[in-house]
Structures are given as structure tokens and as C-alpha cells.
Write a protein that holds these residues in place. Structure first.
Motif, PDB file in Angstrom:
ATOM      1  N   UNK A  39      80.207 -22.414 -32.262  1.00 30.76           N
ATOM      2  CA  UNK A  39      80.111 -20.990 -31.903  1.00 30.76           C
ATOM      3  C   UNK A  39      81.202 -20.220 -32.637  1.00 30.76           C
ATOM      4  N   UNK A  40      80.784 -19.121 -33.293  1.00 33.71           N
ATOM      5  CA  UNK A  40      81.727 -18.303 -34.063  1.00 33.71           C
ATOM      6  C   UNK A  40      81.845 -16.939 -33.392  1.00 33.71           C
ATOM      7  N   UNK A  41      83.053 -16.545 -33.053  1.00 25.61           N
ATOM      8  CA  UNK A  41      83.310 -15.243 -32.428  1.00 25.61           C
ATOM      9  C   UNK A  41      84.130 -14.412 -33.398  1.00 25.61           C
ATOM     10  N   UNK A  42      83.634 -13.176 -33.679  1.00 21.01           N
ATOM     11  CA  UNK A  42      84.344 -12.278 -34.588  1.00 21.01           C
ATOM     12  C   UNK A  42      84.648 -10.972 -33.870  1.00 21.01           C
ATOM     13  N   UNK A  43      85.873 -10.558 -33.914  1.00 18.53           N
ATOM     14  CA  UNK A  43      86.292  -9.301 -33.307  1.00 18.53           C
ATOM     15  C   UNK A  43      86.794  -8.379 -34.408  1.00 18.53           C
ATOM     16  N   UNK A  44      86.191  -7.190 -34.503  1.00 14.65           N
ATOM     17  CA  UNK A  44      86.531  -6.229 -35.557  1.00 14.65           C
ATOM     18  C   UNK A  44      87.263  -5.042 -34.951  1.00 14.65           C
TER      19      UNK A  44
END
Length: 235
Positions: free
Chosen positions: A1-6
Motif C-alpha cells: 500500500x502506497x500513501x502519498x500526502x501532497x
């Protein structure tokens, strides 16, 4: 699982705009109004939020204002959006190269078969030697389209030759020589009504346009013919 926060951070805003010119437009006093029009029309100004779309639109508008008159081959020779991510600022630089000034040359009519090519040139009313102006070509295109002789008309300037006498290419799709319109109607005053209108764009022998009308009802019956000569070399 890949979580990206921008985290977008603060928006970048324009802090400086520099619009320069190259070519004959740069120092020709007669072109001052055109230069000012381009500068006034620049849409991405100091203090505005910078976006790529706004940057592209501003450049497209500047080029469109440049090629409208005298300089149909004008283009952007240099552009830079210098973005400083620390200060969230953008400094914009654009150089517009006008290229040579153009004058209108002869009309080259393509697609003329039923009607003389000279007719299109006379109706267009473009004078060789005039300074190129996009509005002149648009006006000529409207005149040809409204003349009744053509179903479609496209005018373009040939910029591959001598700028002092650039040919105007006139691509036409001719209307048929004859047209017949029939009508049937009725009302309480005259009852049944019949109408017919026949147009002949090139009457044999004289080459004039003839518009003949016939109208029949209970109170009025008439027939008429109008003969219209095409314009001569003096319009």
C-alpha cells in the motif's frame, strides 16, 4: 500500500513581466499602437497567480495581436517563466519577433469554373500594395460569401514569397448557376398563395444575374424579373 500526502504550499504569484520586441516592429514609430495593444492585452500581470494555462494563454493572445496587422509571420522568439520556489514568485520574459512587414499582392483564385476568376477579385475589393490587415481579408471573405456566386470562400495570405507583394489565395466553392425556390401558403385574406423565385447567376449571352419572381393569390398576381450586372473593373 502506497500513501502519498501532497502539501501544495503558497501559490506562486507574478512579480515581474517583461515584454520585448524584435524585428521591424521594435523601433518603427508607426507600429507603436500595435506594440501598446499587445502590452495592454497581456493577461498575466504582476500580482496575479501563476498557472501554466494562464502563461500559455497570455503568450497566445500576444501572438494573435501581433499577426493581425503587417506581420503575419510574427512569433515568439524567446520566453521564460523564472519560478523561485522559496519566495513563491515568478518573473516572466517574452520577446516577440515580428518578422518582415507584408503588403497584399495579386489575388489567386482557386476553384473558379462556372464564373470568371476576375469576378471574385472585383467583389473582394482588395487593392494590391495595401498593408496586410487580417480584417481586410475577413471583409473580403464576407463580401464573396454574400455575393451569391459562392457556397464557401476561404482567403489566406501566401507568406512564402515577396513580403512586398504577397499573393492572396482565394479558395472558392461555386454556387450552381440556377436556383428555384417554390412556396405554398394560405391566409384568411387572400386564401391560397403560390410563389416561385428563379435565380440565374449567369444568363447566356450577357452574363448578368436574373432574379425572376412569380406570385399568385386571389387578389394579386404578378411576375417580375430583375437583371443585375456584375461589377466591372471599377466596381
Amino acid at each position: 500500500r502506497l500513501i502519498m500526502k501532497v502539501v501544495p504550499g503558497e501559490p506562486t504569484r507574478v512579480t515581474k513581466v517583461s515584454i520585448d520586441f524584435a524585428g521591424p516592429i521594435a523601433d518603427n514609430p508607426q507600429d507603436r499602437p500595435q506594440r501598446e495593444t499587445i502590452q495592454r492585452g497581456w493577461s498575466l500581470r504582476s500580482g496575479d497567480r501563476f498557472t501554466q494555462n494562464a502563461w500559455n494563454n497570455a503568450k497566445q493572445t500576444a501572438v494573435r495581436d501581433l499577426v493581425k496587422r503587417r506581420y503575419p509571420t510574427g512569433q515568439i522568439s524567446y520566453s521564460l517563466a523564472d519560478i523561485d520556489p522559496e519566495t513563491h514568485s515568478a518573473q516572466l520574459e517574452v520577446t516577440l519577433d515580428s518578422g518582415p512587414a507584408f503588403r497584399i499582392g495579386e489575388l489567386v483564385v482557386q476553384g473558379a469554373d462556372r464564373y470568371d476568376a476576375d469576378l471574385a477579385a472585383r467583389l473582394a475589393q482588395l487593392v494590391p500594395g495595401e498593408i496586410y490587415d487580417q480584417n481586410l481579408l475577413l471583409d473580403a471573405q464576407i463580401k464573396l460569401g454574400e455575393s451569391g456566386y459562392f457556397d464557401s470562400v476561404v482567403l489566406t495570405l501566401d507568406t512564402t514569397g515577396d513580403p512586398n507583394a504577397a499573393p492572396v489565395l482565394v479558395q472558392v466553392s461555386e454556387a450552381k448557376k440556377q436556383k428555384l425556390v417554390l412556396g405554398v401558403g394560405a391566409n384568411t385574406d387572400v386564401g391560397l398563395r403560390l410563389t416561385a423565385e428563379h435565380t440565374h447567376h449567369k444568363v447566356p449571352g450577357i452574363g448578368w444575374r436574373a432574379i425572376s419572381k412569380l406570385e399568385l393569390d386571389q387578389k394579386k398576381q404578378f411576375i417580375s424579373t430583375d437583371l443585375l450586372a456584375p461589377p466591372d473593373e471599377h466596381n
